[in-house]
Design a protein around this motif. Structure first.
Motif, PDB file in Angstrom:
ATOM      1  N   ASP A   1      76.106  -2.475  -2.021  1.00  0.00           N
ATOM      2  CA  ASP A   1      76.615  -2.294  -3.385  1.00  0.00           C
ATOM      3  C   ASP A   1      77.560  -3.436  -3.751  1.00  0.00           C
ATOM      4  O   ASP A   1      77.585  -3.901  -4.891  1.00  0.00           O
ATOM      5  CB  ASP A   1      77.374  -0.960  -3.496  1.00  0.00           C
ATOM      6  CG  ASP A   1      76.409   0.199  -3.559  1.00  0.00           C
ATOM      7  OD1 ASP A   1      75.181  -0.056  -3.549  1.00  0.00           O
ATOM      8  OD2 ASP A   1      76.866   1.359  -3.591  1.00  0.00           O
TER       9      ASP A   1
ATOM     10  N   SER B   1      65.205   0.618  -6.132  1.00  0.00           N
ATOM     11  CA  SER B   1      66.226   1.343  -6.885  1.00  0.00           C
ATOM     12  C   SER B   1      65.569   2.595  -7.454  1.00  0.00           C
ATOM     13  O   SER B   1      64.364   2.587  -7.738  1.00  0.00           O
ATOM     14  CB  SER B   1      66.725   0.458  -8.033  1.00  0.00           C
ATOM     15  OG  SER B   1      67.407   1.236  -8.999  1.00  0.00           O
TER      16      SER B   1
ATOM     17  N   GLU C   1      73.493   2.077 -10.402  1.00  0.00           N
ATOM     18  CA  GLU C   1      72.232   1.366 -10.151  1.00  0.00           C
ATOM     19  C   GLU C   1      72.011   0.276 -11.188  1.00  0.00           C
ATOM     20  O   GLU C   1      71.536  -0.811 -10.876  1.00  0.00           O
ATOM     21  CB  GLU C   1      71.057   2.341 -10.170  1.00  0.00           C
ATOM     22  CG  GLU C   1      70.896   3.117  -8.887  1.00  0.00           C
ATOM     23  CD  GLU C   1      70.656   2.211  -7.670  1.00  0.00           C
ATOM     24  OE1 GLU C   1      69.947   1.196  -7.794  1.00  0.00           O
ATOM     25  OE2 GLU C   1      71.211   2.531  -6.607  1.00  0.00           O
TER      26      GLU C   1
END
Ligand SMILES: Cc1cc2nc3c(=O)[nH]c(=O)nc-3n(C[C@H](O)[C@H](O)[C@H](O)COP(=O)(O)OP(=O)(O)OC[C@H]3O[C@@H](n4cnc5c(N)ncnc54)[C@H](O)[C@@H]3O)c2cc1C
Length: 477
Positions: free
Chosen positions: A102, A329, A383
């Protein structure tokens, strides 16, 4: 006076004002029928519609079509709406993958685009450079595509096997399935490869990618869907003489000779020589008399699959392309809706002149369709920041979701048997709708084709001339 009686025009009632019902009603009116179209909702367009959220005009779900959707394009032409859509000159799909953590996401952009070369070379260059697959996996995809092209779409055995099983038998692995077959398949079939019949998948891939070089060029409305599917459709139906009844739910159908009787929920009664049921399978299940189509008792068990759209308004531009598909994703396909929605003319848009409205189109999301908005927000905003660097610094001005729990019929293996044709066993009673036996998955194209099939069947049964569909995106005349 000659004493000759003027023959009464045959009367038709079309139940349902989605794209199938609009098509049938227009066609029958053009052929001289006295047509009443009864739609239960306050608007036409069925599953492809727009609504107002304050000042914002929202499509219930992003809809795209392909150049090979000739029947839908023919309807657009008939509605005078071709110019309200945009069709790519050449297929070009940006595919963005995100890997890494991330904190340090690694983004890779690939393109699925075609050249002007003949099939299958039109995609060869793009595939050779596709960064989301290794060279060995690209070769696998080519072998898979050639095997797919060899399938006979008329073979009923294709519907008994899942696409996923066929892909494995034909050398495809998790990487090729994710980066290509499911990337395209989930969006077009509303199912992952293991959940969809090979017949439907083969139809989509053969028609879209392996028939004509331009077949898969992507089109979409440049205006809210409702402008085309409600405003334009209503105007053209009325101009053709169709009596359009909105908020007119049909509660009962009584087949009889010489005319069938249709009763609305409010008690109004209509009689007609022809009744076309153009709702989904639940409408047919509720209104068909027993034994009207083979396997009718299984209609109640003909399932549906949901589609979720996640709508996000940012205070600034975070996406420079009109759309992209995501890999690695939970995000699937993302579309820029800023212009269609009229965002920049709203109070929010005037306060934030660079604001941007994105819609995420999430198909086959059985496990997400009922999640609370707060949870979807927690899932999708991070996301989007991983995929689009500018989103990480942007302020979210609005976040909402639209849920279509019964977006499409479930195209699982065996579904072909559940899809009846236009004709029923009752003379003058017909079926239309994307769920009927069109050979297509649940799409706008399938809906329009089914509408033509029903109209053709009515005209043929009456011995009338059936207009010719030349398959070139023009309305049959
Ligand atoms: C979110 C979402 C995204 C989609 N994306 C795409 C896409 O990108 N591309 C694509 O091609 N397709 C897409 N689809 C599928 C496409 O919208 C449908 O397949 C198509 O619009 C179905 O049209 P239809 O006329 O067959 O049925 P419907 O649209 O279901 O219309 C049937 C109509 O009949 C009415 N009705 C039912 N029963 C009665 C009754 N008893 N009395 C009166 N009226 C009745 C209903 O109210 C409805 O308006 C999507 C669908 C959804 C929901």
């Amino acid at each position: 006076m000659t004493g000759r009686a003027v023959a009464a025009r045959p009367a038709a009632v079309v139940v349902g004002g989605g794209l199938a019902g609009i098509t049938t009603a227009l066609r029958l009116a053009e052929a001289g029928h006295d047509v009443t179209l009864a739609e239960g909702r306050p608007r036409l367009g069925g599953l492809a519609f727009s609504f107002q959220r304050g000042e914002l005009t929202v499509d219930n779900g992003q809809h795209v079509f392909l150049r090979c959707c000739t029947a839908y394009r023919g309807l657009l032409e008939r509605l005078g709406a071709t110019r309200m859509t945009h069709l790519q000159n050449r297929l070009d799909v940006p595919v963005l993958s995100v890997t890494g953590s991330d904190e340090v996401p690694v983004r890779t952009l690939g393109r699925l685009r075609r050249t002007g070369l003949p099939v299958p070379l039109h995609l060869a260059g793009s595939l050779a450079r596709y960064p989301h697959l290794s060279p060995a996996d690209r070769a696998r995809v080519v072998r898979g595509a050639l095997a797919l092209n060899g399938l006979d779409l008329a073979d009923p055995a294709l519907d008994r096997l899942s696409f996923g099983e066929w892909l494995r038998r034909n050398g495809q692995n998790a990487a090729t399935t994710a980066a290509l077959w499911d990337l395209v398949g989930v969006a077009t079939l509303n199912a992952r490869a293991d959940g969809v019949s090979l017949a439907l998948a083969a139809m989509v891939f053969k028609t879209g990618l392996l028939s004509d070089p331009g077949a898969s060029d992507i089109g979409m409305a440049a205006v809210p869907l409702g402008v085309i599917h409600h405003d334009r459709a209503l105007a053209e139906l009325e101009r053709a003489g169709v009596r359009v009844l909105l908020r007119a739910r049909v509660a009962e159908l009584k087949p009889a000779a010489p005319q069938h009787a249709v009763r609305l929920e409010d008690g109004q009664l209509f009689t007609a020589d022809t009744v076309v049921l153009a709702g989904a399978q639940d409408t047919a299940d509720a209104l068909l008399p027993p034994g009207a189509v083979p396997g009718q008792e299984r209609l109640a068990g003909f399932g549906t699959t949901p589609i979720l759209n996640v709508h996000v308004v940012y205070d600034r531009k975070v996406l420079r392309r009109p759309f992209f598909a995501a890999l690695g994703s939970p995000v699937q396909w993302v579309f820029d809706r800023t212009t269609h929605s009229g965002l920049l003319g709203t109070t929010i848009g005037r306060a934030h002149p660079g604001a941007q409205y994105l819609a995420l189109s999430q198909s086959a999301v059985q496990d997400e369709i009922d999640l609370p908005v707060a949870e979807l927000r927690r899932r999708y905003l991070p996301e989007l920041s991983r995929l689009l660097p500018a989103a990480a610094d942007a302020e979210v001005l609005d976040f909402f979701v639209t849920r279509e729990r019964t977006a499409t019929f479930d195209g699982a293996p065996g579904s072909a048997e559940l899809r009846p044709g236009a004709a029923t066993g009752v003379p003058g009673l017909l079926l239309a709708g994307a769920w009927t036996a069109t050979g297509w998955p649940a799409t706008m194209e399938g809906a329009v084709r089914s509408g033509h099939a029903a109209a053709d069947a009515v005209l043929a049964a009456a011995g009338n001339r059936v207009p010719v569909d030349r398959g070139d995106g023009r309305w049959p005349r």
